[in-house]
Design a protein around this motif. Structure first.
Motif, PDB file in Angstrom:
ATOM      1  N   PRO D 134     -75.123  23.587 -48.817  1.00  0.00           N
ATOM      2  CA  PRO D 134     -73.768  23.038 -48.704  1.00  0.00           C
ATOM      3  C   PRO D 134     -72.730  24.104 -49.066  1.00  0.00           C
ATOM      4  CG  PRO D 134     -74.890  22.146 -50.643  1.00  0.00           C
ATOM      5  CD  PRO D 134     -75.908  22.937 -49.891  1.00  0.00           C
ATOM      6  N   GLU D 135     -71.575  24.054 -48.404  1.00  0.00           N
ATOM      7  CA  GLU D 135     -70.533  25.067 -48.613  1.00  0.00           C
ATOM      8  C   GLU D 135     -69.243  24.494 -49.187  1.00  0.00           C
ATOM      9  OE1 GLU D 135     -71.558  28.324 -45.119  1.00  0.00           O
ATOM     10  OE2 GLU D 135     -70.327  26.588 -44.604  1.00  0.00           O
ATOM     11  N   THR D 136     -68.966  23.219 -48.922  1.00  0.00           N
ATOM     12  CA  THR D 136     -67.699  22.637 -49.390  1.00  0.00           C
ATOM     13  C   THR D 136     -67.997  21.613 -50.478  1.00  0.00           C
ATOM     14  OG1 THR D 136     -67.725  20.753 -47.888  1.00  0.00           O
ATOM     15  CG2 THR D 136     -66.824  22.815 -47.012  1.00  0.00           C
ATOM     16  N   ASP D 137     -66.936  21.191 -51.181  1.00  0.00           N
ATOM     17  CA  ASP D 137     -67.105  20.181 -52.223  1.00  0.00           C
ATOM     18  C   ASP D 137     -67.685  18.896 -51.637  1.00  0.00           C
ATOM     19  OD1 ASP D 137     -66.153  21.918 -54.038  1.00  0.00           O
ATOM     20  OD2 ASP D 137     -64.208  20.917 -54.336  1.00  0.00           O
ATOM     21  N   ASP D 138     -67.154  18.552 -50.475  1.00  0.00           N
ATOM     22  CA  ASP D 138     -67.611  17.335 -49.808  1.00  0.00           C
ATOM     23  C   ASP D 138     -69.100  17.438 -49.473  1.00  0.00           C
ATOM     24  OD1 ASP D 138     -66.893  14.805 -48.700  1.00  0.00           O
ATOM     25  OD2 ASP D 138     -67.141  15.712 -46.702  1.00  0.00           O
ATOM     26  N   GLU D 139     -69.500  18.578 -48.948  1.00  0.00           N
ATOM     27  CA  GLU D 139     -70.909  18.776 -48.589  1.00  0.00           C
ATOM     28  C   GLU D 139     -71.801  18.771 -49.833  1.00  0.00           C
ATOM     29  OE1 GLU D 139     -69.737  21.441 -44.666  1.00  0.00           O
ATOM     30  OE2 GLU D 139     -70.970  22.354 -46.239  1.00  0.00           O
ATOM     31  N   ARG D 140     -71.279  19.331 -50.926  1.00  0.00           N
ATOM     32  CA  ARG D 140     -72.074  19.337 -52.172  1.00  0.00           C
ATOM     33  C   ARG D 140     -72.247  17.916 -52.710  1.00  0.00           C
ATOM     34  NH1 ARG D 140     -70.417  24.789 -52.762  1.00  0.00           N
ATOM     35  NH2 ARG D 140     -68.266  24.121 -53.048  1.00  0.00           N
ATOM     36  N   ARG D 141     -71.206  17.119 -52.607  1.00  0.00           N
ATOM     37  CA  ARG D 141     -71.288  15.731 -53.081  1.00  0.00           C
ATOM     38  C   ARG D 141     -72.320  14.956 -52.264  1.00  0.00           C
ATOM     39  NH1 ARG D 141     -66.024  15.248 -53.810  1.00  0.00           N
ATOM     40  NH2 ARG D 141     -65.833  14.832 -51.592  1.00  0.00           N
ATOM     41  N   LEU D 142     -72.271  15.140 -50.924  1.00  0.00           N
ATOM     42  CA  LEU D 142     -73.254  14.466 -50.064  1.00  0.00           C
ATOM     43  C   LEU D 142     -74.665  14.963 -50.371  1.00  0.00           C
ATOM     44  CD1 LEU D 142     -71.204  14.551 -46.745  1.00  0.00           C
ATOM     45  CD2 LEU D 142     -72.015  12.472 -47.873  1.00  0.00           C
ATOM     46  N   PHE D 143     -74.804  16.254 -50.582  1.00  0.00           N
ATOM     47  CA  PHE D 143     -76.105  16.859 -50.890  1.00  0.00           C
ATOM     48  C   PHE D 143     -76.663  16.273 -52.186  1.00  0.00           C
ATOM     49  CE2 PHE D 143     -78.749  20.150 -52.848  1.00  0.00           C
ATOM     50  CZ  PHE D 143     -79.560  20.558 -51.795  1.00  0.00           C
ATOM     51  N   GLU D 144     -75.805  16.189 -53.199  1.00  0.00           N
ATOM     52  CA  GLU D 144     -76.267  15.704 -54.504  1.00  0.00           C
ATOM     53  C   GLU D 144     -76.630  14.224 -54.483  1.00  0.00           C
ATOM     54  OE1 GLU D 144     -73.094  17.123 -56.944  1.00  0.00           O
ATOM     55  OE2 GLU D 144     -73.764  19.212 -56.617  1.00  0.00           O
ATOM     56  N   GLY D 145     -75.966  13.463 -53.635  1.00  0.00           N
ATOM     57  CA  GLY D 145     -76.306  12.034 -53.542  1.00  0.00           C
ATOM     58  C   GLY D 145     -77.593  11.775 -52.765  1.00  0.00           C
ATOM     59  N   ALA D 146     -78.090  12.804 -52.088  1.00  0.00           N
ATOM     60  CA  ALA D 146     -79.217  12.585 -51.159  1.00  0.00           C
ATOM     61  C   ALA D 146     -80.491  12.148 -51.876  1.00  0.00           C
ATOM     62  CB  ALA D 146     -79.475  13.839 -50.336  1.00  0.00           C
ATOM     63  N   LEU D 147     -80.746  12.696 -53.076  1.00  0.00           N
ATOM     64  CA  LEU D 147     -82.004  12.353 -53.750  1.00  0.00           C
ATOM     65  C   LEU D 147     -82.026  10.878 -54.147  1.00  0.00           C
ATOM     66  CD1 LEU D 147     -82.840  15.558 -55.802  1.00  0.00           C
ATOM     67  CD2 LEU D 147     -83.797  14.761 -53.634  1.00  0.00           C
ATOM     68  N   GLN D 148     -80.853  10.395 -54.573  1.00  0.00           N
ATOM     69  CA  GLN D 148     -80.747   8.972 -54.902  1.00  0.00           C
ATOM     70  C   GLN D 148     -80.979   8.100 -53.665  1.00  0.00           C
ATOM     71  OE1 GLN D 148     -80.553   7.296 -57.578  1.00  0.00           O
ATOM     72  NE2 GLN D 148     -80.026   5.270 -56.770  1.00  0.00           N
ATOM     73  N   ARG D 149     -80.362   8.483 -52.537  1.00  0.00           N
ATOM     74  CA  ARG D 149     -80.560   7.701 -51.294  1.00  0.00           C
ATOM     75  C   ARG D 149     -82.032   7.749 -50.863  1.00  0.00           C
ATOM     76  NH1 ARG D 149     -75.587  10.286 -50.324  1.00  0.00           N
ATOM     77  NH2 ARG D 149     -76.618  11.915 -49.108  1.00  0.00           N
ATOM     78  N   ARG D 150     -82.635   8.928 -51.055  1.00  0.00           N
ATOM     79  CA  ARG D 150     -84.051   9.077 -50.690  1.00  0.00           C
ATOM     80  C   ARG D 150     -84.940   8.171 -51.559  1.00  0.00           C
ATOM     81  NH1 ARG D 150     -87.881  12.724 -48.517  1.00  0.00           N
ATOM     82  NH2 ARG D 150     -89.576  13.221 -49.941  1.00  0.00           N
ATOM     83  N   ALA D 151     -84.617   8.123 -52.842  1.00  0.00           N
ATOM     84  CA  ALA D 151     -85.398   7.263 -53.747  1.00  0.00           C
ATOM     85  C   ALA D 151     -85.283   5.803 -53.313  1.00  0.00           C
ATOM     86  CB  ALA D 151     -84.908   7.445 -55.187  1.00  0.00           C
ATOM     87  N   GLU D 152     -84.075   5.403 -52.903  1.00  0.00           N
ATOM     88  CA  GLU D 152     -83.887   4.015 -52.459  1.00  0.00           C
ATOM     89  C   GLU D 152     -84.680   3.726 -51.182  1.00  0.00           C
ATOM     90  OE1 GLU D 152     -79.629   3.471 -52.254  1.00  0.00           O
ATOM     91  OE2 GLU D 152     -79.419   3.809 -54.415  1.00  0.00           O
ATOM     92  N   ARG D 153     -84.731   4.714 -50.275  1.00  0.00           N
ATOM     93  CA  ARG D 153     -85.522   4.525 -49.050  1.00  0.00           C
ATOM     94  C   ARG D 153     -87.012   4.372 -49.381  1.00  0.00           C
ATOM     95  NH1 ARG D 153     -82.605   9.427 -47.126  1.00  0.00           N
ATOM     96  NH2 ARG D 153     -80.568   8.458 -46.771  1.00  0.00           N
ATOM     97  N   MET D 154     -87.495   5.229 -50.308  1.00  0.00           N
ATOM     98  CA  MET D 154     -88.887   5.151 -50.741  1.00  0.00           C
ATOM     99  C   MET D 154     -89.172   3.770 -51.327  1.00  0.00           C
ATOM    100  SD  MET D 154     -90.039   8.077 -49.995  1.00  0.00           S
ATOM    101  CE  MET D 154     -90.551   9.724 -50.525  1.00  0.00           C
ATOM    102  N   ALA D 155     -88.251   3.321 -52.173  1.00  0.00           N
ATOM    103  CA  ALA D 155     -88.437   2.037 -52.840  1.00  0.00           C
ATOM    104  C   ALA D 155     -88.498   0.909 -51.814  1.00  0.00           C
ATOM    105  CB  ALA D 155     -87.294   1.793 -53.828  1.00  0.00           C
ATOM    106  N   ARG D 156     -87.556   0.919 -50.839  1.00  0.00           N
ATOM    107  CA  ARG D 156     -87.528  -0.205 -49.893  1.00  0.00           C
ATOM    108  C   ARG D 156     -88.763  -0.184 -49.001  1.00  0.00           C
ATOM    109  NH1 ARG D 156     -82.972   2.594 -46.488  1.00  0.00           N
ATOM    110  NH2 ARG D 156     -84.207   3.203 -44.687  1.00  0.00           N
ATOM    111  N   ARG D 157     -89.293   1.015 -48.707  1.00  0.00           N
ATOM    112  CA  ARG D 157     -90.514   1.055 -47.904  1.00  0.00           C
ATOM    113  C   ARG D 157     -91.691   0.514 -48.708  1.00  0.00           C
ATOM    114  NH1 ARG D 157     -89.529   6.880 -45.136  1.00  0.00           N
ATOM    115  NH2 ARG D 157     -87.454   6.188 -44.517  1.00  0.00           N
ATOM    116  N   GLY D 158     -91.693   0.804 -50.000  1.00  0.00           N
ATOM    117  CA  GLY D 158     -92.757   0.281 -50.854  1.00  0.00           C
ATOM    118  C   GLY D 158     -92.776  -1.230 -50.852  1.00  0.00           C
ATOM    119  N   GLU D 159     -91.565  -1.825 -50.799  1.00  0.00           N
ATOM    120  CA  GLU D 159     -91.464  -3.298 -50.838  1.00  0.00           C
ATOM    121  C   GLU D 159     -92.094  -3.957 -49.625  1.00  0.00           C
ATOM    122  OE1 GLU D 159     -87.340  -4.298 -51.124  1.00  0.00           O
ATOM    123  OE2 GLU D 159     -87.096  -3.007 -52.892  1.00  0.00           O
ATOM    124  N   HIS D 160     -92.000  -3.294 -48.495  1.00  0.00           N
ATOM    125  CA  HIS D 160     -92.420  -3.959 -47.250  1.00  0.00           C
ATOM    126  C   HIS D 160     -93.926  -3.885 -47.027  1.00  0.00           C
ATOM    127  CE1 HIS D 160     -88.369  -4.895 -46.293  1.00  0.00           C
ATOM    128  NE2 HIS D 160     -87.983  -3.650 -46.193  1.00  0.00           N
TER     129      HIS D 160
END
Lengths: 160, 160, 160, 160, 160, 160
Positions: D134-160
């Motif tokens: 990432p190069e901009t503040d906006d891109e860094r914020r999106l990058f940093e939020g990605a692990l949390q979103r990924r964890a949520e995807r993993m969790a929801r797949r586990g549920e199904h």
């Protein structure tokens, strides 16, 4: 049967040429029968509207046989013309050819007799249509066969 | 007639539902007959391929009558199933309904008998298909009528 | 919550079958995810309009996972039904299967929960919708899970 | 995590502008949600392929809310870019705007996080992808939020 | 210039008729210029492939003026034919008419000169094409004007 | 020439990205020229409407050369902006690039100058449009060349 001036089939003749694209074909590369029927309906509808001078809706397709496959990259060529008209209904004859565009080799793949009903756009009700005045031997033969085809359509509707 | 195990129509039943969009209709808002025939061909092709276990190409449509117009915004609902099979050919029966989705009011607009030929993908030649084993009274009636419809198709091809 | 008579999910069940054509797929022959989502939206919209008795617009898609690729020449089969309704909003559940038509082998590829808002066509404003009356165990389970899913949607909208 | 050189989101940014045509809309003139999702998938796929240097297939859509209707004759404008990458998977962020072209008035209608898997075209197996720089503040914020979103995807797949 | 037998324009004449549907038009009901150009390219490509006996790719469109709008529900009618050929390139002339199908009133809306290059499918390289043998006064006039049009194309390419 | 406030080309710049699908290409895998022209017309129309603040119809395309083929699976990228405006007409300049998405390799394939006429939706007559206020050297060069291009269009229309 009505007082509109007769019109010759010549005035309703439609020539259509369509390049067969990948989405028109099944996975083994043959043009889908339903796409051919869609093009037949488009050509025939234009012939019918020209004859009627009013919007027309498809009423029936007589049986259709697909004699040869048509392939992606070939041209699908259609020729349609009005053959007969009743009070508010019109019979349209359509011939379909497949052409290997590179070699010019052309196969006659399908013929179809379709019928349409003319609609008065103001009322949404069937509208009278002009009689057909055949001019060539071929057109006269098609015209004369129309009453027999019409009788068969009536009979098959009665069965259902 | 062949040694493939018979299959019931139940295994080839296809349910299709299509929302009628503006490009499916003519300028007075009625679904184009050719679009209905295209959907019939798609549903029937899937039934035929399921029964054959091989790619299938459309061989014929028996005559089709459009009893009621279908409008933009309505659902076009199709139900198709295999009714009879010869050595390499398959008959598929399709019923079409129009539904005013908001009121649930449904009209039976069209029925169609179509035939397909199964193709061996390795050779491009017709491939043998399983016989049909009807299970319900309705399926047996359709199965028993098939030989008569087949004779009529043979006769009309002879005429042309 | 409103005085419209409850409706069972049975009345809004939609069966859809689509043949995957070349333009539905990417260059390596896999059906585009966006095409699957488009078909999900069409099936769900018809379920929603049936339940509401009014036009409906898509309000949200819950997260969707694509478990298996779908290929050109396969059938994409969808089943949708209404699971829950609020005052003017409707939850629709859609299941997507891919079928190798020749072998009959079928994979469960995707499930989706979508929400719609009913619109009064006279005013363009949200319109009240009937409550849902689940009839089977499966429908009751989906109905009971709806409030939790709704709470999660509310929460995620609050975050943005 | 892999030895490919990191790539900035700038290199995968896609700008897409689509005029909303009649067939993209329902009978009350609102763009179908499924068409919006189809455009999101197209823009995101191009971003993902640019980042991966390989074909990519859609793996998931996080939940999507449609905040405002889009009308026939308006422009649907999309901006997508890669936000994060794992070993073989890529997260793409897409923003959708509707523009009344004549007035220039623009509404933010939807945001979507989608994930793709890169495919090695020779083997058909998942292929490693470059990390994201990432190069901009906006891109860094999106990058940093990605692990949390990924964890949520993993969790929801586990549920199904 | 090459040893292939000359071919008359008659052998490459294409007649195309397209019903203008809602998705072909802008929100005020006028057929999109790009759709007209797409139909011109399809008709011209078929003429070029017929003349060349090989696949052809579009090389240029001379300037095109749209003299009259075409409306939804009208027919867009095209007539194309080869006018001249160089070593591997072909000039095709296309005329476009709009027809109010109900009244038969027809307007000449556009003319276009396009050029194509023939491709040898085995090598992907340009392939020699037959010379053109004009047969009518009109064809001779178009043939004679071709060198001037070609010089103008060369000049404009030199400028860029 | 009119009293509307001048607008810079910046306000009418359109970025469009389209994935080339099988139906966009001919049987040897090259994007059809007519599809490229259709995308040019869509991008240019949006630029013209933004500048005019009114619906616009395509009046002309100056000559277009296709310098490189574009293939299935590549991206077709367009950038359009208004360059000049007369009393009711607008000139739009469009550049087209083909991108091999996996390698990022991009070729400049086509440029086009198109003209549009703004339409007053209440009367259906041409409507006045704002003058163009170029801001960059590039925009000024395009603006200054516009009168010469306009003179050539006038001359060629006089010839026909």
């Amino acid at each position: 049967m009505n007082e509109l001036s007769p019109k010759p089939p010549r005035l309703s003749t439609v020539d259509m040429t369509e390049l067969v694209l990948p989405n028109d074909a099944n996975p083994i590369g043959n043009m889908l029968g339903g796409r051919v029927l869609h093009f037949i309906d488009m050509a025939a509808a234009i012939s019918a509207i020209r004859h009627a001078g009013n919007p027309c809706v498809t009423a029936s397709f007589d049986s259709v046989d697909f004699h040869h496959p048509i392939h992606i990259g070939e041209a699908c060529i259609l020729k349609s013309k009005v053959t007969w008209a009743g009070h508010t209904s019109i019979e349209v004859f359509v011939e379909v050819y497949a052409e290997n565009i590179r070699t010019g080799q052309r196969r006659h793949t399908t013929t179809a007799f379709t019928t349409f009903v003319a609609i008065d756009p103001a009322t949404g009700k069937p509208a009278p249509v002009p009689p057909v005045a055949p001019e060539t031997d071929d057109e006269r033969r098609l015209f004369e066969g129309a009453l027999q085809r019409r009788a068969e359509r009536m009979a098959r509707r009665g069965e259902h």
